[in-house]
Structures are given as structure tokens and as C-alpha cells.
Design a protein around this motif. Structure first.
Motif, short mmCIF file in Angstrom:
data_model
loop_
_atom_site.label_atom_id
_atom_site.label_comp_id
_atom_site.label_asym_id
_atom_site.label_seq_id
_atom_site.Cartn_x
_atom_site.Cartn_y
_atom_site.Cartn_z
N ALA A 76 0.83 -1.21 0.00
CA ALA A 76 0.00 0.00 0.00
C ALA A 76 0.86 1.25 0.00
CB ALA A 76 -0.93 0.00 1.22
N SER A 77 1.93 1.25 0.77
CA SER A 77 2.82 2.40 0.80
C SER A 77 3.47 2.64 -0.55
CB SER A 77 3.90 2.21 1.86
OG SER A 77 3.34 2.11 3.13
N LEU A 78 3.85 1.58 -1.20
CA LEU A 78 4.45 1.70 -2.53
C LEU A 78 3.43 2.24 -3.53
CD1 LEU A 78 7.16 1.16 -3.87
CD2 LEU A 78 6.35 -1.12 -4.43
N VAL A 79 2.21 1.75 -3.46
CA VAL A 79 1.17 2.20 -4.39
C VAL A 79 0.87 3.69 -4.22
CG1 VAL A 79 -1.29 1.98 -4.97
CG2 VAL A 79 0.11 -0.05 -4.73
N VAL A 122 4.17 -7.05 -6.72
CA VAL A 122 3.52 -5.74 -6.69
C VAL A 122 4.51 -4.67 -7.13
CG1 VAL A 122 2.53 -3.98 -5.15
CG2 VAL A 122 1.79 -6.35 -4.97
N ALA A 123 5.73 -4.75 -6.64
CA ALA A 123 6.75 -3.76 -6.99
C ALA A 123 7.06 -3.78 -8.49
CB ALA A 123 8.01 -4.00 -6.18
N ALA A 150 13.97 -1.09 -6.12
CA ALA A 150 14.75 -1.55 -4.97
C ALA A 150 13.99 -2.63 -4.19
CB ALA A 150 15.06 -0.37 -4.05
N VAL A 151 12.69 -2.43 -4.00
CA VAL A 151 11.88 -3.42 -3.29
C VAL A 151 11.84 -4.73 -4.07
CG1 VAL A 151 9.51 -3.98 -2.57
CG2 VAL A 151 10.50 -1.76 -2.01
N ALA A 152 11.70 -4.65 -5.38
CA ALA A 152 11.68 -5.87 -6.20
C ALA A 152 13.00 -6.63 -6.07
CB ALA A 152 11.41 -5.51 -7.65
#
Length: 172
Positions: A76-79, A122-123, A150-152
Motif C-alpha cells: 500500500a505504501s508503494l502504491v 507488486v513492486a 529496490a523493493v523488487a
């Protein structure tokens, strides 16, 4: 009667920032609330039963809900474009699973690995959307492409390591 919906929309935008952010954080809050209920019920049951099996169920519930909440918060934060929440969600899942463990059971490693797969997926989708869609606000594109990349990368590494370690981890 048209004043009430207008006032509620203003309140939503003040609290969440905009409608898009509200539509992401409200379901995320529902996931967190659901996890709290699951933890309460399994914890209470383990306390009442005082058996090894009840304690194991409580452990599995703790790990599963912890990783689920971390994935929900990070995604959610990434979105919405909030990189601080991404860091808390991704790092929180890893820290929560391995904080006090002497030996980490297979279920812990597999749960974290699959949580990393979901977060990484998601990332990757958000990186692709950030590159492909021209109408996305710049503050979201920078988090989607930079933070999402980076998250991916971190998610893939964590997933591979955890799947490999799960193969030799004890069942309980």
C-alpha cells in the motif's frame, strides 16, 4: 443533503491526502484489523488450552499475520508513493520473523518467502506502470520506479534465500 457527502470527502482528503490514497489505505486498515482479530482469537485459545498444539497454532498465526500485515503495508505504501511505509513493511517482516528465534521453523521461512514473492510482484507491476503510464503524478512515479525497483530486488533476494533455507529447516 448534498453538504454531507461533500464534507465527508473533504475530511477523507485531509486525513488521507487524496481519494486514491484513501481507497488504498482503508482496505489495508481492514487487513490489519482482521490480523488483530486472528491474533486475539488464537492467543486466547492458546492461553485457555495450554497445549503444545495450541501454542503452535498461535505461532503460525503470529508469523502469518505478521508477514501479511507487512506485505499489505509495504504494498500500500508503494502504491500511494510513501517510501517510508515501504521500508517499514519490508524490513519489519524480516525482523519480525527472525528476531528472537533460535531455530527458525520451515513455516516461518516459507511464509516470509511467499510474502517476498507477493511484495516483489507488486513492486514489479508498479515499476512497469510507472514507466508506461504518462498520467501518473511525478511523486508516485519516482517511488514506483525507484523504490519499486529496490523493493523488487530485495524481495527476490529474500525469497530465494528463504526458499533455499526452508528446504533444510526443521518442521517445528
Amino acid at each position: 443533503m448534498t453538504r454531507a457527502p461533500a464534507v465527508s470527502l473533504v475530511v477523507v482528503e485531509i486525513v488521507f491526502g487524496d481519494r486514491f490514497t484513501a481507497t488504498i489505505w482503508i482496505p489495508t486498515a481492514a487487513v490489519v484489523a482482521g490480523a488483530a482479530v486472528v491474533l486475539f482469537v488464537t492467543g486466547r485459545t492458546a492461553h485457555d488450552e495450554q497445549t503444545l498444539e495450541a501454542a503452535w497454532r498461535a505461532h503460525v498465526a503470529r508469523i502469518t499475520t505478521g508477514v501479511t500485515v507487512a506485505v499489505a503495508v509495504a504494498s500500500a505504501s508503494l502504491v500511494v508513493g510513501a517510501s517510508v511505509g515501504v521500508a517499514v513493511g519490508v524490513l519489519g517482516a524480516t525482523a519480525q520473523v527472525f528476531r528472537f528465534a533460535r531455530s527458525v521453523p520451515r513455516i516461518d521461512r516459507l511464509t516470509l518467502a511467499w510474502g517476498s514473492v507477493v511484495t516483489g510482484s507488486v513492486a514489479i507491476v508498479l515499476v512497469l506502470l510507472g514507466v508506461a503510464l504518462p498520467d501518473v503524478p511525478q511523486h508516485r512515479v519516482s517511488v514506483w520506479v525507484g523504490g519499486g525497483g529496490a523493493v523488487a530486488l530485495v524481495s527476490v533476494v529474500v525469497a530465494v534465500v528463504q526458499f533455499r533455507r526452508a528446504a533444510s529447516a526443521p518442521r517445528r
